[in-house]
Design an enzyme around this catalytic site. Structure first.
Site, PDB file in Angstrom:
ATOM      1  N   TYR A  12       0.840  -1.208   0.000  1.00  0.00           N
ATOM      2  CA  TYR A  12       0.000   0.000   0.000  1.00  0.00           C
ATOM      3  C   TYR A  12       0.877   1.260   0.000  1.00  0.00           C
ATOM      4  O   TYR A  12       0.666   2.190  -0.774  1.00  0.00           O
ATOM      5  CB  TYR A  12      -0.913  -0.042   1.227  1.00  0.00           C
ATOM      6  CG  TYR A  12      -1.915   1.075   1.316  1.00  0.00           C
ATOM      7  CD1 TYR A  12      -3.157   0.968   0.691  1.00  0.00           C
ATOM      8  CD2 TYR A  12      -1.632   2.236   2.025  1.00  0.00           C
ATOM      9  CE1 TYR A  12      -4.083   2.002   0.765  1.00  0.00           C
ATOM     10  CE2 TYR A  12      -2.545   3.270   2.114  1.00  0.00           C
ATOM     11  CZ  TYR A  12      -3.769   3.149   1.485  1.00  0.00           C
ATOM     12  OH  TYR A  12      -4.682   4.177   1.566  1.00  0.00           O
ATOM     13  N   LYS A  45       1.177   4.154  -2.828  1.00  0.00           N
ATOM     14  CA  LYS A  45       0.822   5.547  -2.539  1.00  0.00           C
ATOM     15  C   LYS A  45       2.024   6.483  -2.736  1.00  0.00           C
ATOM     16  O   LYS A  45       1.850   7.647  -3.092  1.00  0.00           O
ATOM     17  CB  LYS A  45       0.247   5.677  -1.125  1.00  0.00           C
ATOM     18  CG  LYS A  45      -1.125   5.007  -0.962  1.00  0.00           C
ATOM     19  CD  LYS A  45      -2.193   5.614  -1.869  1.00  0.00           C
ATOM     20  CE  LYS A  45      -3.581   5.021  -1.622  1.00  0.00           C
ATOM     21  NZ  LYS A  45      -4.585   5.531  -2.574  1.00  0.00           N
TER      22      LYS A  45
HETATM   23  N1  LIG Z   1      -9.825   5.524   4.677  1.00  0.00           N
HETATM   24  C1  LIG Z   1      -8.634   6.022   4.940  1.00  0.00           C
HETATM   25  O1  LIG Z   1      -8.219   6.196   6.088  1.00  0.00           O
HETATM   26  C2  LIG Z   1      -7.750   6.396   3.786  1.00  0.00           C
HETATM   27  C3  LIG Z   1      -6.586   7.128   4.040  1.00  0.00           C
HETATM   28  C4  LIG Z   1      -5.763   7.485   2.972  1.00  0.00           C
HETATM   29  C5  LIG Z   1      -6.109   7.130   1.694  1.00  0.00           C
HETATM   30  N2  LIG Z   1      -7.250   6.397   1.480  1.00  0.00           N
HETATM   31  C6  LIG Z   1      -7.566   6.065   0.092  1.00  0.00           C
HETATM   32  O2  LIG Z   1      -8.850   6.566  -0.221  1.00  0.00           O
HETATM   33  C7  LIG Z   1      -9.325   5.887  -1.382  1.00  0.00           C
HETATM   34  C8  LIG Z   1     -10.763   5.485  -1.152  1.00  0.00           C
HETATM   35  O3  LIG Z   1     -10.808   4.493  -0.122  1.00  0.00           O
HETATM   36  P1  LIG Z   1     -11.850   4.549   1.065  1.00  0.00           P
HETATM   37  O4  LIG Z   1     -11.086   4.657   2.327  1.00  0.00           O
HETATM   38  O5  LIG Z   1     -12.907   5.537   0.784  1.00  0.00           O
HETATM   39  O6  LIG Z   1     -12.391   3.044   1.023  1.00  0.00           O
HETATM   40  P2  LIG Z   1     -13.761   2.416   0.552  1.00  0.00           P
HETATM   41  O7  LIG Z   1     -13.522   0.959   0.562  1.00  0.00           O
HETATM   42  O8  LIG Z   1     -14.868   2.966   1.360  1.00  0.00           O
HETATM   43  O9  LIG Z   1     -13.933   2.932  -0.939  1.00  0.00           O
HETATM   44  C9  LIG Z   1     -13.152   2.441  -1.991  1.00  0.00           C
HETATM   45  C10 LIG Z   1     -14.033   2.268  -3.212  1.00  0.00           C
HETATM   46  O10 LIG Z   1     -13.189   1.837  -4.296  1.00  0.00           O
HETATM   47  C11 LIG Z   1     -13.884   0.821  -4.985  1.00  0.00           C
HETATM   48  N3  LIG Z   1     -12.948  -0.041  -5.709  1.00  0.00           N
HETATM   49  C12 LIG Z   1     -12.084  -0.949  -5.211  1.00  0.00           C
HETATM   50  N4  LIG Z   1     -11.455  -1.591  -6.205  1.00  0.00           N
HETATM   51  C13 LIG Z   1     -11.923  -1.049  -7.356  1.00  0.00           C
HETATM   52  C14 LIG Z   1     -11.658  -1.295  -8.711  1.00  0.00           C
HETATM   53  N5  LIG Z   1     -10.788  -2.243  -9.108  1.00  0.00           N
HETATM   54  N6  LIG Z   1     -12.311  -0.561  -9.643  1.00  0.00           N
HETATM   55  C15 LIG Z   1     -13.216   0.382  -9.264  1.00  0.00           C
HETATM   56  N7  LIG Z   1     -13.513   0.648  -7.996  1.00  0.00           N
HETATM   57  C16 LIG Z   1     -12.873  -0.074  -7.042  1.00  0.00           C
HETATM   58  C17 LIG Z   1     -14.640   0.047  -3.914  1.00  0.00           C
HETATM   59  O11 LIG Z   1     -15.705  -0.707  -4.476  1.00  0.00           O
HETATM   60  C18 LIG Z   1     -15.100   1.179  -3.014  1.00  0.00           C
HETATM   61  O12 LIG Z   1     -16.364   1.675  -3.409  1.00  0.00           O
HETATM   62  C19 LIG Z   1      -8.380   4.715  -1.617  1.00  0.00           C
HETATM   63  O13 LIG Z   1      -7.482   5.054  -2.669  1.00  0.00           O
HETATM   64  C20 LIG Z   1      -7.644   4.611  -0.298  1.00  0.00           C
HETATM   65  O14 LIG Z   1      -6.375   4.035  -0.456  1.00  0.00           O
HETATM   66  C21 LIG Z   1      -8.081   6.033   2.486  1.00  0.00           C
END
Ligand SMILES: NC(=O)c1ccc[n+]([C@@H]2O[C@H](COP(=O)([O-])OP(=O)(O)OC[C@H]3O[C@@H](n4cnc5c(N)ncnc54)[C@H](O)[C@@H]3O)[C@@H](O)[C@H]2O)c1
Length: 307
Positions: free
Chosen positions: A181, A185
């Site tokens: 991850y 990133k």
């Molecule tokens: N939640 C946190 O603390 C956090 C922190 C930093 C970065 N992020 C990043 O934020 C972004 C969104 O994640 P989130 O936390 O909202 O999680 P989440 O699981 O709620 O949302 C992620 C979405 O991406 C979709 N997804 C996954 N694989 C996919 C694919 N192959 N094609 C299309 N859609 C796909 C999922 O179906 C889901 O709806 C990600 O890139 C994650 O790495 C999250």
């Protein structure tokens, strides 16, 4: 068409700009009205929070995800999209372009959590190490880069250009033991750093990143982090506002908005300042720009060199 060789580091290195927290006001987001957005990973968490905010601001949203959207709206179009599929990505961009004639902003956001530590060895029947699981790179990095490639392809052909926001992470710039991850990133932030000098000012496309800290989403269940570690979290809406300001504010390019417990700061200025202190006069991009300029004198274009 050859790429711009201009050195365009417009980062504000002033002490007041470095890691100062700032607020995002509703009036800062009014220019999003009637603009066209394409969002990946739109059905949950940060993507869904952003879609909701954009719809509240009277924008048009084309949303892609593996899962159906949990809401319907007359300004929302859902396209079933797997970001690991070039055909799926091409098709969601075509839907947006055909429906609205333009794409103003793209949010490359789809992502999953880590899949391997590289110490959790999987072996075959001979005891030989199997190739590690690379799904995180396919979705979080390659999927995001492919989304940007398509965004640039479409936006450079429209007079007004556009803007792109990628979901990086607080793990884009620090040690974090979710190895795959973190690697992905770092790559997302690296992509922004590589592409921005090639775009502005000759190609009017801005590229920025968000770096959320712990945010309650499908990846981070509500209450779990607080209960287990004592560290606070934030809601997807907080992060959505950092996406929206990067799109709404035409002065933002090459920025990385860090959000933690509802507070925002621009982190890239501080990170690049640290890099500038290390490298001194040998700025790699200035050297590369001069090399390409010199080579163009020998009839070699930047694009021929694959730069
Ligand atoms: N939640 C946190 O603390 C956090 C922190 C930093 C970065 N992020 C990043 O934020 C972004 C969104 O994640 P989130 O936390 O909202 O999680 P989440 O699981 O709620 O949302 C992620 C979405 O991406 C979709 N997804 C996954 N694989 C996919 C694919 N192959 N094609 C299309 N859609 C796909 C999922 O179906 C889901 O709806 C990600 O890139 C994650 O790495 C999250």
């Amino acid at each position: 068409m050859s790429v711009s060789l201009a050195h365009t580091d417009t980062t504000d290195y002033s002490a007041s700009a470095l890691m100062a927290t700032f607020e995002i006001h509703d009036e800062d987001l009014v220019r999003l009205k009637d603009q066209v957005f394409l969002v990946t990973g739109a059905a949950s968490g940060i993507g869904l929070g952003t879609v909701k905010l954009l719809l509240e601001k009277d924008a048009y949203v084309v949303a892609g995800d593996l899962s159906e959207m949990p809401l319907q709206h007359d300004r929302l179009t859902f396209v079933n999209t797997n970001v690991t599929s070039w055909a799926d990505l091409s098709s969601i961009f075509k839907v947006a372009k055909t429906k609205y004639g333009k794409i103003d902003h793209v949010f490359a956001n789809a992502g999953i959590s880590g899949r391997t530590t590289y110490l959790d060895e999987q072996v075959d029947e001979n005891g030989d190490l199997l190739e590690p699981n690379h799904l995180v790179y396919d979705i979080n990095l390659k999927g995001a880069v492919n989304t940007c490639a398509l965004a640039i392809h479409h936006m450079r052909r429209q007079g007004a250009g556009g803007s792109i926001v990628l979901t990086a992470s607080a793990s884009s710039f620090q040690r974090f033991r979710a190895v795959d991850y973190t690697t992905a990133k770092h790559g997302v932030l690296g992509f922004m750093r590589g592409i921005t000098p090639l775009l502005q000012p000759s190609i009017p496309i801005r590229v920025n990143c968000i770096a959320p800290s712990w945010t309650t989403t499908g990846l981070v269940p509500e209450g779990f982090i607080e209960k287990t570690t004592g560290v606070g979290t934030q809601t997807p809406n907080v992060v959505a506002r950092s996406v929206a300001i990067l799109m709404a504010d035409a002065g933002r390019n090459g920025q990385l908005i860090y959000s933690v417990e509802g507070k925002y700061s621009e982190a890239e200025g501080t990170l690049l300042k640290a890099a500038a202190d290390i490298v001194g006069d040998v700025n790699e991009d200035v050297v590369m720009a001069k090399l390409l300029q010199a080579m163009s004198g020998y009839g070699v274009s930047a694009e021929q060199e694959g730069s």
